[in-house]
Design an enzyme around this catalytic site. Structure first.
Site, short mmCIF file in Angstrom:
data_model
loop_
_atom_site.label_atom_id
_atom_site.label_comp_id
_atom_site.label_asym_id
_atom_site.label_seq_id
_atom_site.Cartn_x
_atom_site.Cartn_y
_atom_site.Cartn_z
CD GLU A 86 -1.79 69.36 -20.46
OE1 GLU A 86 -2.51 70.33 -20.72
OE2 GLU A 86 -1.19 68.69 -21.34
CE LYS B 191 -1.20 75.12 -22.34
NZ LYS B 191 -1.94 74.02 -22.98
CB CYS C 196 0.18 71.49 -23.04
SG CYS C 196 -0.56 70.85 -24.57
#
Length: 505
Positions: A266, A329, A379
């Site tokens: 990430e 995301k 994440c």
């Protein structure tokens, strides 16, 4: 007796924490609730709530201590205020074990319900915790059994909630053996169920391993740059970061097996890819030199509601530097990437260095690559089964979890995150490739087995071969039906107890 009851509640909280990494003593979870269950027997509902609250406060305080580290080091609030943030979080989460303690007190007059309904009550509580407010499924009790590999395999039917149910049943049945002699047979029933679950797990392990052996291989390379969070967004360090990832990537493709995909973590690219031309060209050049597709994380921008918003994105490049696909995301980190209930919590500052709120992505479509379909999780999206399920429903045969765990330092949080991510592989029978900035990076097969990892705070690369195959597990098909049944059972059982007390006086 008051001090004894408090000590028992504290002991339960500590035993619950001990089941998670680290120290990862999974067997203690099978007895962790017993001291609290003993403490609340014969107490009032109010006393049970207080004892359960103490247990929960201790448990979450000792398992989520890393929150204090994050807020102190990167939020700049200082240790006293950071400790206060942790206390506020524990004050909220402590309510859940307190409700469990009240349920135990209410049902103790009905020994059969006490043994067999309390596990459903706890699963219902875990499910509520996973969806209430912004959702926080961190630390579900079933996760303690990650290293109990055969039992963990039932997650492809029930999700992690099924294992939570069995662990609590083990606690209530064992407690009843000593506290309620009339229900000693309950322990035998619990042993039979755990044995059945373990037998199913052995069967599934053998079946999945056969499926993997017959499936087409996919060699994957994971690169861990190990870049300190304090340097990550420093413009003076951008070139060093790109050089580091280039060197590690070229080393990864130089040996055997040669990876068919390279994965960086990430925001491994600490600038706006596609916007900053000079640095973007360097990333493209690295993909070209490596000669294999590259998946990496980078911040992005979008125009939403009349203003510019940030995105946390993953991009995929092919060997010709063509951008094949991207993913934004969807489940953002509260107080990290956005402030929930901002009108009320207007005074709360974000912890990230990048200015401005992030916007959530909306598309769960997998990334298509050379005939393979990859679901991307950024994440802590890896701890939410629903996101993995959406990707698998749309054809993903492997999951890629890119993350930056540098926030947590050498605390237990990176290990807890890895532990939870492994269950997504089991639930949906897909390999999971995890690339973390500072670790722990890992490649995991469809049984949840770690094929290889790069230790925490080490720089390096990892190449392993996985075998994606197409299957639809009961959990992928039905989702949290087991958890919903537990919610229904808990509601009916407690409702019955309330009505019985009302009409019998």
């Amino acid at each position: 007796m008051f001090y004894v009851d408090v000590a028992l509640s504290i002991l339960s909280g500590l035993l619950l924490t001990a089941g998670f990494p680290k120290p990862d003593l999974f067997f203690l979870a099978w007895v962790a609730w017993i001291p609290l269950l003993a403490a609340v027997r014969g107490k009032s509902a109010g006393a049970a709530f207080r004892l359960g609250y103490i247990c929960g406060f201790v448990h979450y305080g000792t398992s989520l201590y890393w929150v204090c580290y994050v807020v102190d080091h990167y939020g700049g609030l200082g240790l006293p205020l950071s400790f206060g943030v942790l206390l506020i979080l524990c004050a909220y989460l402590g309510v859940y074990p307190a409700l469990f303690a009240v349920a135990s007190q209410r049902l103790e007059g009905r020994p059969f319900l006490w043994v067999f309904l309390l596990p459903a009550v706890w699963v219902a509580i875990e499910w509520i915790k996973a969806h209430a407010v912004t959702g926080f499924p961190w630390g579900n009790l079933g996760y303690t059994q990650t290293t109990f590999t055969p039992l963990a395999q039932i997650a492809d039917v029930t999700g992690v909630y099924g294992v939570s149910w069995l662990v609590v049943l083990g606690n209530t049945a064992l407690a009843a053996y000593f506290l309620a002699p009339r229900l000693r047979a309950g322990l035998l029933f619990a042993v039979v169920l755990v044995g059945a679950g373990t037998s199913y797990g052995h069967f599934r392990l053998a079946a999945v391993e056969r499926f993997q052996e017959s499936a087409s291989p996919l060699a994957v390379g994971v690169v861990q740059g190990n870049i300190d969070q304090s340097q990550k967004w420093d413009p003076a360090f951008q070139q060093e970061a790109l050089n580091r990832y280039r060197e590690l990537s070229l080393a990864a493709v130089a040996g055997g097996p040669r990876p068919e995909l390279l994965v960086w973590p990430e925001t491994a690219v600490p600038f706006f890819y596609g916007v900053e031309e000079k640095l973007t060209a360097q990333v493209n050049a690295t993909a070209g030199e490596a000669g294999v597709p590259l998946l990496f994380g980078s911040p992005g921008v979008t125009w939403l509601n009349g203003r510019t918003r940030l995105l946390n994105k993953a991009y995929v490049l092919d060997m010709g530097n063509r951008r094949l696909s991207s993913y934004a995301k969807q489940h953002l980190v509260p107080f990290g990437e956005y402030v929930p209930y901002q009108k009320v919590l207007f005074f709360v500052q974000r912890l990230v260095e990048a200015a401005g709120d992030f916007a959530a992505g909306t598309d769960s479509a997998p990334i298509r690559l050379n005939g393979k379909s990859l679901g991307v999780l950024i994440c802590y999206e890896g701890i939410f089964p629903d996101l993995s399920r959406k990707a698998v429903e749309r054809g993903a045969t492997a999951l890629v979890n890119i993350t930056n765990d540098a926030w947590y330092g050498r605390t237990g949080a990176p290990y807890q995150l890895l532990q939870m991510a492994r269950w997504r592989a089991i639930e949906f029978r897909v390999p999971l490739i995890r690339a973390a900035n500072t670790g722990v990076s890992a490649i995991i097969d469809a049984t949840g087995k770690i094929l290889g990892n790069i230790p925490l705070e080490e720089r390096g690369f990892l190449v392993r071969t996985v075998h994606p195959f197409r299957t639809v597990t009961p959990y992928a098909r039905w989702g949290d039906v087991f958890a919903w049944l537990c919610v229904l059972a808990a509601a009916c059982g407690i409702g019955y107890d309330v009505l019985r007390r009302r009409f019998t006086g």
